[in-house]
Design an enzyme around this catalytic site. Structure first.
Site, PDB file in Angstrom:
ATOM      1  N   LYS A  11     -51.359  32.815 -12.296  1.00  0.00           N
ATOM      2  CA  LYS A  11     -52.451  33.542 -11.653  1.00  0.00           C
ATOM      3  C   LYS A  11     -53.736  33.520 -12.491  1.00  0.00           C
ATOM      4  O   LYS A  11     -53.701  33.210 -13.688  1.00  0.00           O
ATOM      5  CB  LYS A  11     -51.987  34.970 -11.368  1.00  0.00           C
ATOM      6  CG  LYS A  11     -50.814  35.036 -10.370  1.00  0.00           C
ATOM      7  CD  LYS A  11     -50.437  36.472 -10.047  1.00  0.00           C
ATOM      8  CE  LYS A  11     -49.350  36.541  -8.989  1.00  0.00           C
ATOM      9  NZ  LYS A  11     -49.050  37.947  -8.595  1.00  0.00           N
ATOM     10  N   TYR A  51     -51.025  35.632   1.217  1.00  0.00           N
ATOM     11  CA  TYR A  51     -50.445  36.967   1.029  1.00  0.00           C
ATOM     12  C   TYR A  51     -50.469  37.800   2.314  1.00  0.00           C
ATOM     13  O   TYR A  51     -50.421  39.026   2.253  1.00  0.00           O
ATOM     14  CB  TYR A  51     -51.175  37.700  -0.100  1.00  0.00           C
ATOM     15  CG  TYR A  51     -50.754  37.247  -1.480  1.00  0.00           C
ATOM     16  CD1 TYR A  51     -49.493  37.585  -1.991  1.00  0.00           C
ATOM     17  CD2 TYR A  51     -51.591  36.485  -2.283  1.00  0.00           C
ATOM     18  CE1 TYR A  51     -49.098  37.175  -3.255  1.00  0.00           C
ATOM     19  CE2 TYR A  51     -51.199  36.070  -3.557  1.00  0.00           C
ATOM     20  CZ  TYR A  51     -49.953  36.427  -4.032  1.00  0.00           C
ATOM     21  OH  TYR A  51     -49.549  36.031  -5.287  1.00  0.00           O
ATOM     22  N   ASN A 114     -50.522  40.140 -12.876  1.00  0.00           N
ATOM     23  CA  ASN A 114     -49.208  40.017 -13.504  1.00  0.00           C
ATOM     24  C   ASN A 114     -48.776  38.573 -13.771  1.00  0.00           C
ATOM     25  O   ASN A 114     -47.592  38.249 -13.743  1.00  0.00           O
ATOM     26  CB  ASN A 114     -48.162  40.798 -12.700  1.00  0.00           C
ATOM     27  CG  ASN A 114     -48.070  40.319 -11.264  1.00  0.00           C
ATOM     28  OD1 ASN A 114     -48.703  39.334 -10.893  1.00  0.00           O
ATOM     29  ND2 ASN A 114     -47.278  41.005 -10.466  1.00  0.00           N
ATOM     30  N   HIS A 117     -46.688  34.180  -9.948  1.00  0.00           N
ATOM     31  CA  HIS A 117     -46.030  34.423  -8.665  1.00  0.00           C
ATOM     32  C   HIS A 117     -44.693  33.685  -8.674  1.00  0.00           C
ATOM     33  O   HIS A 117     -44.588  32.606  -9.239  1.00  0.00           O
ATOM     34  CB  HIS A 117     -46.887  33.868  -7.520  1.00  0.00           C
ATOM     35  CG  HIS A 117     -46.163  33.814  -6.209  1.00  0.00           C
ATOM     36  ND1 HIS A 117     -46.050  34.908  -5.393  1.00  0.00           N
ATOM     37  CD2 HIS A 117     -45.482  32.798  -5.599  1.00  0.00           C
ATOM     38  CE1 HIS A 117     -45.343  34.577  -4.316  1.00  0.00           C
ATOM     39  NE2 HIS A 117     -44.991  33.299  -4.419  1.00  0.00           N
ATOM     40  N   GLU A 128     -44.316  28.416   1.147  1.00  0.00           N
ATOM     41  CA  GLU A 128     -45.369  28.484   0.124  1.00  0.00           C
ATOM     42  C   GLU A 128     -45.636  27.109  -0.492  1.00  0.00           C
ATOM     43  O   GLU A 128     -46.789  26.764  -0.784  1.00  0.00           O
ATOM     44  CB  GLU A 128     -44.968  29.504  -0.948  1.00  0.00           C
ATOM     45  CG  GLU A 128     -44.959  30.934  -0.390  1.00  0.00           C
ATOM     46  CD  GLU A 128     -44.348  31.968  -1.316  1.00  0.00           C
ATOM     47  OE1 GLU A 128     -44.308  33.149  -0.912  1.00  0.00           O
ATOM     48  OE2 GLU A 128     -43.908  31.623  -2.432  1.00  0.00           O
TER      49      GLU A 128
END
Ligand code: IDP
Ligand code: MG
Length: 140
Positions: A11, A51, A114, A117, A128
């Protein structure tokens, strides 16, 4: 995908902090084989679509803004039991709850930012992966 592939993104905050190489190394050392990899940057529209399942959650707009805020790495990983084993390597969503030795324990800044993913099912791993990669970009 026969249950042996998963999809990941490193990320924006982890890429910006220079952690991408170390995270990729942890992934390889844990026994995952990289089948596709790219550096890219999502538009807000792409992040919103990726998302979409979280559309009704209170953090959705924050998540879309964050995930489109800078470059990410997207990758397809292969290993027996890939989805579950990768979730284990990634650790809990909130780094305060992530176990020692997990990517999020080591690199995540917060529950939102965080670091990585990881797909939550074989079905979503395939969806995805197809969202980010054309067939010719993925090794057999
Ligand atoms: P996961 O990434 O561990 O599967 P999800 O519940 O699927 O967690 O949430 C997707 C992403 O949304 C998280 O990785 C995180 O970036 C963000 N997120 C989840 N919960 C919160 C929150 O309470 N505040 C801010 N962002 C959140
Ligand atoms: Mg999830």
């Amino acid at each position: 995908m026969a249950g042996n592939r998963t999809f990941t993104m490193i990320k924006p905050e982890a890429v910006a902090a220079g952690h991408a190489g170390k995270i990729i190394d942890m992934i390889i050392q844990a026994g995952f084989e990289i089948k596709a990899l790219k550096l890219t940057k999502l538009t807000a529209e792409q992040a919103g679509k990726f998302y979409e399942v979280h559309k009704e959650r209170p953090f959705y707009q924050e998540l879309v803004d964050y995930m489109s805020s800078g470059p990410i790495y997207a990758a397809i990983l292969e290993k027996d039991n890939a989805v579950a084993d990768f979730r284990k390597l990634v650790g809990a969503t909130d780094p305060a709850e992530a176990e020692e030795g997990t990517i999020r324990k080591r690199f995540a800044k917060s529950k939102g930012e965080n670091a990585v993913h990881g797909s939550d099912s074989d079905e979503n791993a395939e969806i995805e992966s197809n969202f980010h990669f054309a067939q010719e970009e993925v090794l057999a």
